[in-house]
Design a protein around this motif. Structure first.
Motif, PDB file in Angstrom:
ATOM      1  N   SER A  44       0.840  -1.211   0.000  1.00  0.00           N
ATOM      2  CA  SER A  44       0.000   0.000   0.000  1.00  0.00           C
ATOM      3  C   SER A  44       0.871   1.255   0.000  1.00  0.00           C
ATOM      4  O   SER A  44       0.544   2.248  -0.659  1.00  0.00           O
ATOM      5  CB  SER A  44      -0.921   0.020   1.227  1.00  0.00           C
ATOM      6  OG  SER A  44      -1.806  -1.070   1.188  1.00  0.00           O
ATOM      7  N   GLN A  87      -7.174   0.503  -0.579  1.00  0.00           N
ATOM      8  CA  GLN A  87      -7.448  -0.817  -0.012  1.00  0.00           C
ATOM      9  C   GLN A  87      -8.850  -0.862   0.589  1.00  0.00           C
ATOM     10  O   GLN A  87      -9.546  -1.855   0.467  1.00  0.00           O
ATOM     11  CB  GLN A  87      -6.381  -1.127   1.058  1.00  0.00           C
ATOM     12  CG  GLN A  87      -6.473  -2.522   1.632  1.00  0.00           C
ATOM     13  CD  GLN A  87      -5.165  -2.960   2.287  1.00  0.00           C
ATOM     14  OE1 GLN A  87      -4.174  -2.251   2.307  1.00  0.00           O
ATOM     15  NE2 GLN A  87      -5.173  -4.154   2.817  1.00  0.00           N
ATOM     16  N   ASP A 164      -5.554  -1.606  -4.910  1.00  0.00           N
ATOM     17  CA  ASP A 164      -4.994  -2.191  -3.690  1.00  0.00           C
ATOM     18  C   ASP A 164      -5.958  -3.236  -3.118  1.00  0.00           C
ATOM     19  O   ASP A 164      -6.972  -2.892  -2.522  1.00  0.00           O
ATOM     20  CB  ASP A 164      -4.721  -1.077  -2.670  1.00  0.00           C
ATOM     21  CG  ASP A 164      -3.692  -1.502  -1.639  1.00  0.00           C
ATOM     22  OD1 ASP A 164      -3.303  -2.689  -1.625  1.00  0.00           O
ATOM     23  OD2 ASP A 164      -3.278  -0.628  -0.839  1.00  0.00           O
ATOM     24  N   GLU A 165      -5.633  -4.481  -3.329  1.00  0.00           N
ATOM     25  CA  GLU A 165      -6.436  -5.618  -2.846  1.00  0.00           C
ATOM     26  C   GLU A 165      -7.900  -5.487  -3.243  1.00  0.00           C
ATOM     27  O   GLU A 165      -8.810  -5.812  -2.484  1.00  0.00           O
ATOM     28  CB  GLU A 165      -6.262  -5.769  -1.326  1.00  0.00           C
ATOM     29  CG  GLU A 165      -4.800  -6.061  -1.015  1.00  0.00           C
ATOM     30  CD  GLU A 165      -4.553  -6.537   0.394  1.00  0.00           C
ATOM     31  OE1 GLU A 165      -5.463  -7.092   1.014  1.00  0.00           O
ATOM     32  OE2 GLU A 165      -3.426  -6.351   0.852  1.00  0.00           O
TER      33      GLU A 165
END
Ligand SMILES: Nc1ncnc2c1ncn2[C@@H]1O[C@H](COP(=O)(O)OP(=O)(O)OP(=O)(O)O)[C@@H](O)[C@H]1O
Ligand SMILES: [Mg+2]
Length: 233
Positions: A44, A87, A164-165
């Motif tokens: 991140s 995220q 992010d994810e």
């Protein structure tokens, strides 16, 4: 198009350990890149450097060979080219409803209302949000929030998309749908960097895997080179 990170060092506090420690990486056009590595390895933090939210303590970020100087102008130009889906989608949705939220990015880029509306309609179709445009952002399901956050970034038509994810909390159907959206983006010549803890996904989806350990690139390359059978057992 090329986005590079050169010998990046970053620590969140003066006395704290480095979150990025001499990280170097070069990204090109039209690549599917999976960013992997254990919790806290710096995924991140790297993404927050990609669009200039964080500034390295030392080292450089370069867009097409030009060093980012963090002036307002340079950051605006960078954010035109580099988009980031956080995220946690809750960190990304600010506006009263989905339509307003997606149009925020294009309007901030200085586009007209008409052009912003055209872009919202385009990405809403891509992200299956057409029926949710009037919905308050707080009244979306988790998967819908993820798609709304993604649509808001896609509406700025970034050359480099950092996600992010993004697929983390999605069911298998929604995951497939989101991967199809990312793949459609790459087919347009754009680059997608997706961080994930799902090695099977990284192996099947990515053309290149970048594996971070302790704030630097530990291994990178095509999946079959980076993830050995030993890693996968
Ligand atoms: N806001 C913050 N303040 C202080 N330290 C932070 C902050 N955010 C991250 N860190 C630290 O920086 C390091 C890298 O964190 P980062 O969030 O980039 O890792 P990550 O690879 O994204 O992890 P995860 O897989 O858990 O999301 C970790 O040691 C973390 O504790
Ligand atoms: Mg993270």
């Amino acid at each position: 198009m090329e986005l590079s990170f050169e010998n990046i060092h970053y620590a969140y506090s003066d006395r704290g350990a480095e979150a990025l420690s001499d990280l170097s990486l070069v990204l090109h056009s039209a690549e599917r890149v999976a960013l992997i590595g254990r919790n806290g390895c710096g995924k991140s933090t790297l993404m927050l450097h990609a669009n200039g939210i964080l500034r390295p303590r030392s080292g450089r970020v370069l867009l097409n060979g030009k060093t980012l100087d963090y002036s307002r102008r340079a950051l605006t130009e960078l954010r035109r080219q580099v988009g980031l889906v956080f995220q946690n989608p809750e960190d990304q949705l600010f506006s009263a409803n989905v339509f307003q939220d997606i149009s925020l990015g294009p309007l901030n880029l200085g586009l007209s209302q008409a052009e912003a509306r055209r872009r919202v309609e385009e990405v809403a179709a891509l992200c299956d949000l057409e029926k949710l445009l009037e919905r308050p952002t707080h009244a979306l399901s988790g998967g819908e929030k993820t798609r709304a956050a993604l649509a808001g970034v896609l509406a700025m038509e970034p050359q480099f998309l950092f996600a992010d994810e993004l697929t983390n909390s999605l069911d298998p159907w929604m995951r497939r749908q989101v991967l199809d959206i990312l793949n459609a983006w790459v087919e347009r010549g754009r680059t997608v960097v997706l961080s994930t803890h799902d090695w099977a996904l990284a192996r099947t989806w990515a053309q290149r895997i970048v594996w971070l350990e302790c704030g630097r690139v530990y291994r990178q390359g095509p999946a079959q080179q980076v993830l050995t059978d030993q890693d996968l057992t």
